[in-house]
Design an enzyme around this catalytic site. Structure first.
Site, PDB file in Angstrom:
ATOM      1  N   GLU A  15      11.048   6.890   1.097  1.00 29.19           N
ATOM      2  CA  GLU A  15      10.310   6.238   0.020  1.00 29.19           C
ATOM      3  C   GLU A  15      10.556   6.904  -1.335  1.00 29.19           C
ATOM      4  O   GLU A  15       9.749   6.796  -2.259  1.00 29.19           O
ATOM      5  CB  GLU A  15       8.816   6.241   0.343  1.00 29.19           C
ATOM      6  CG  GLU A  15       8.490   5.465   1.600  1.00 29.19           C
ATOM      7  CD  GLU A  15       7.049   5.655   2.039  1.00 29.19           C
ATOM      8  OE1 GLU A  15       6.159   5.111   1.365  1.00 29.19           O
ATOM      9  OE2 GLU A  15       6.832   6.345   3.048  1.00 29.19           O
ATOM     10  N   SER A 141       5.458   2.269   3.395  1.00 29.45           N
ATOM     11  CA  SER A 141       6.138   1.256   2.572  1.00 29.45           C
ATOM     12  C   SER A 141       6.890   0.230   3.404  1.00 29.45           C
ATOM     13  O   SER A 141       7.855  -0.378   2.940  1.00 29.45           O
ATOM     14  CB  SER A 141       7.106   1.909   1.564  1.00 29.45           C
ATOM     15  OG  SER A 141       6.400   2.602   0.570  1.00 29.45           O
ATOM     16  N   TYR A 209       7.524  -4.349  -3.590  1.00 27.94           N
ATOM     17  CA  TYR A 209       7.958  -3.682  -4.818  1.00 27.94           C
ATOM     18  C   TYR A 209       8.820  -4.522  -5.757  1.00 27.94           C
ATOM     19  O   TYR A 209       8.976  -4.167  -6.913  1.00 27.94           O
ATOM     20  CB  TYR A 209       8.690  -2.386  -4.458  1.00 27.94           C
ATOM     21  CG  TYR A 209       7.802  -1.441  -3.683  1.00 27.94           C
ATOM     22  CD1 TYR A 209       6.689  -0.867  -4.281  1.00 27.94           C
ATOM     23  CD2 TYR A 209       8.037  -1.150  -2.348  1.00 27.94           C
ATOM     24  CE1 TYR A 209       5.848  -0.025  -3.575  1.00 27.94           C
ATOM     25  CE2 TYR A 209       7.205  -0.306  -1.632  1.00 27.94           C
ATOM     26  CZ  TYR A 209       6.117   0.257  -2.255  1.00 27.94           C
ATOM     27  OH  TYR A 209       5.287   1.083  -1.560  1.00 27.94           O
ATOM     28  N   ARG A 248      -6.111   3.600   0.018  1.00 24.95           N
ATOM     29  CA  ARG A 248      -6.060   2.145   0.146  1.00 24.95           C
ATOM     30  C   ARG A 248      -5.912   1.794   1.614  1.00 24.95           C
ATOM     31  O   ARG A 248      -5.028   2.314   2.297  1.00 24.95           O
ATOM     32  CB  ARG A 248      -4.873   1.569  -0.632  1.00 24.95           C
ATOM     33  CG  ARG A 248      -4.988   0.066  -0.903  1.00 24.95           C
ATOM     34  CD  ARG A 248      -3.698  -0.539  -1.376  1.00 24.95           C
ATOM     35  NE  ARG A 248      -2.757  -0.714  -0.278  1.00 24.95           N
ATOM     36  CZ  ARG A 248      -1.533  -0.202  -0.256  1.00 24.95           C
ATOM     37  NH1 ARG A 248      -1.078   0.526  -1.250  1.00 24.95           N
ATOM     38  NH2 ARG A 248      -0.749  -0.415   0.797  1.00 24.95           N
ATOM     39  N   ASP A 250      -5.304  -1.113   4.535  1.00 24.86           N
ATOM     40  CA  ASP A 250      -4.676  -2.415   4.739  1.00 24.86           C
ATOM     41  C   ASP A 250      -5.223  -3.063   6.007  1.00 24.86           C
ATOM     42  O   ASP A 250      -5.384  -2.393   7.037  1.00 24.86           O
ATOM     43  CB  ASP A 250      -3.160  -2.268   4.844  1.00 24.86           C
ATOM     44  CG  ASP A 250      -2.542  -1.712   3.575  1.00 24.86           C
ATOM     45  OD1 ASP A 250      -3.135  -1.915   2.491  1.00 24.86           O
ATOM     46  OD2 ASP A 250      -1.481  -1.063   3.648  1.00 24.86           O
ATOM     47  N   GLU A 267      -3.837   0.555   8.601  1.00 25.13           N
ATOM     48  CA  GLU A 267      -3.606   1.940   8.225  1.00 25.13           C
ATOM     49  C   GLU A 267      -4.324   2.246   6.920  1.00 25.13           C
ATOM     50  O   GLU A 267      -4.774   1.343   6.204  1.00 25.13           O
ATOM     51  CB  GLU A 267      -2.110   2.226   8.059  1.00 25.13           C
ATOM     52  CG  GLU A 267      -1.452   1.437   6.937  1.00 25.13           C
ATOM     53  CD  GLU A 267       0.031   1.765   6.797  1.00 25.13           C
ATOM     54  OE1 GLU A 267       0.429   2.896   7.121  1.00 25.13           O
ATOM     55  OE2 GLU A 267       0.784   0.881   6.349  1.00 25.13           O
ATOM     56  N   GLY A 273       0.831   3.417  -3.810  1.00 30.53           N
ATOM     57  CA  GLY A 273       1.793   3.216  -4.885  1.00 30.53           C
ATOM     58  C   GLY A 273       1.128   3.046  -6.236  1.00 30.53           C
ATOM     59  O   GLY A 273       0.038   2.494  -6.342  1.00 30.53           O
TER      60      GLY A 273
END
Length: 306
Positions: A15, A141, A209, A248, A250, A267, A273
């Site tokens: 990443e 990612s 992204y 964050r 998800d 997760e 990001g």
């Protein structure tokens, strides 16, 4: 005198590029907030570089292994340099998806059913009944994530390639259809909920992204009950893992007609990001907190023994 902030970015994980984008955006914003900023493209000589740079604080904009798994956090603890985001234990725990799921489930957070398998096992035959997901047990990612649909007669052949670079342990999970949701937790409090609608396919690296790769629906168009449940579970997961600063979480929510109604946490990201298309800055802005104010808060929140 303004604080001297070293922004840690880059590194050598899969990443790296995302981290460089995040770090550049954060460094620019911190300069705009009046901080003295030194961007550092992190290498294995980081301890020497920090000893020479002598920052007051490290803003951790690293993603993936070394930067997000408790390793660099341990180095900063040893050197006595305050840093942003989560500490050693929370970072290491959240990065290992299977162990994080165990802790979250014990705290009452629903998680997908699954198991850890070797790459050899996953390549030899279906390890779960399709559809299912295979993901590196400690990646991020969406790098190295494979979705095995019902029409796959055989496991993904990518697993047998000699250039596979995502480790030999994989987490196999039942695929949960429906909406992709995400919620940030800042200073222990939930922000709002975004529904992520990929431009095509699923929410892979490009959808995350690339400009126009996905549409973010904020606030998510779900019932008020589910909306608040996502926020509640995001906070529960944040606290169960011992996260600090910002995280964050998800989720997947099966809201299909005739679906299961299942809501699961996939997760928790301890180093979300911070690019122009990133979710946490968008959620913070929706709550009235600009990007500069967000990064300033993270620097002011930085500490040791996190």
């Amino acid at each position: 005198m303004s604080k001297h902030v070293a922004v840690l970015m880059g590194g050598w994980s899969s990443e790296r590029q995302v981290s460089l984008w995040s770090g550049a955006a954060c460094a620019k914003a911190l300069e705009g907030e009046g901080f003295r900023v030194t961007p550092i493209d992190v290498g294995r000589d980081l301890a020497d570089v920090l000893a020479k740079t002598r920052p007051d604080v490290c803003f951790n904009a690293l993603h993936g292994r070394f930067g997000e798994d408790g390793t660099v956090q341990g180095l900063l603890e040893i050197m006595g340099i305050p840093y942003t985001h989560s500490g050693v234990l929370a970072s290491s725990l959240a990065m290992h998806k299977e162990r994080a799921k165990t802790v979250m489930a014990a705290a009452g957070v629903s998680v997908p059913r699954g198991k850890v398998v070797t790459r050899e096992e996953a390549a030899a035959g279906h390890v779960l009944t399709p559809p299912y997901v295979l993901k590196p047990v400690d990646g991020g990612s969406s790098v190295g994530v494979l979705i095995v649909n019902e029409d796959h007669a055989h496991p993904p052949q990518e697993l047998t390639r000699g250039d596979w670079a995502h480790g030999d342990l994989l987490l196999a999970e039942n695929f949960v259809a429906g909406k992709e949701l995400t919620c940030a937790v800042l200073n222990g409090e939930a922000l709002d909920v975004i529904e992520i609608v990929p431009g095509e396919g699923w929410y892979d690296f490009d959808a995350k992204y690339a400009k126009g790769g996905s549409q973010h629906v904020l606030p998510a168009k779900i019932s008020s009950f589910v909306y608040q449940e996502v926020r509640k579970l995001a906070v529960a997961a944040h606290h169960a893992l011992g996260c600090r600063g910002v995280s964050r979480a998800d989720f997947r929510f099966d809201d299909r007609e005739g679906g299961t109604g299942e809501l699961v946490c996939l997760e928790v990201n301890t180093q979300p990001g911070m690019t122009e298309t990133s979710l946490v800055p968008e959620l913070a802005a929706y709550a009235g907190m600009g990007f500069g104010e967000l990064v300033r808060w993270l620097v002011e929140d930085a500490s040791l023994d996190r």
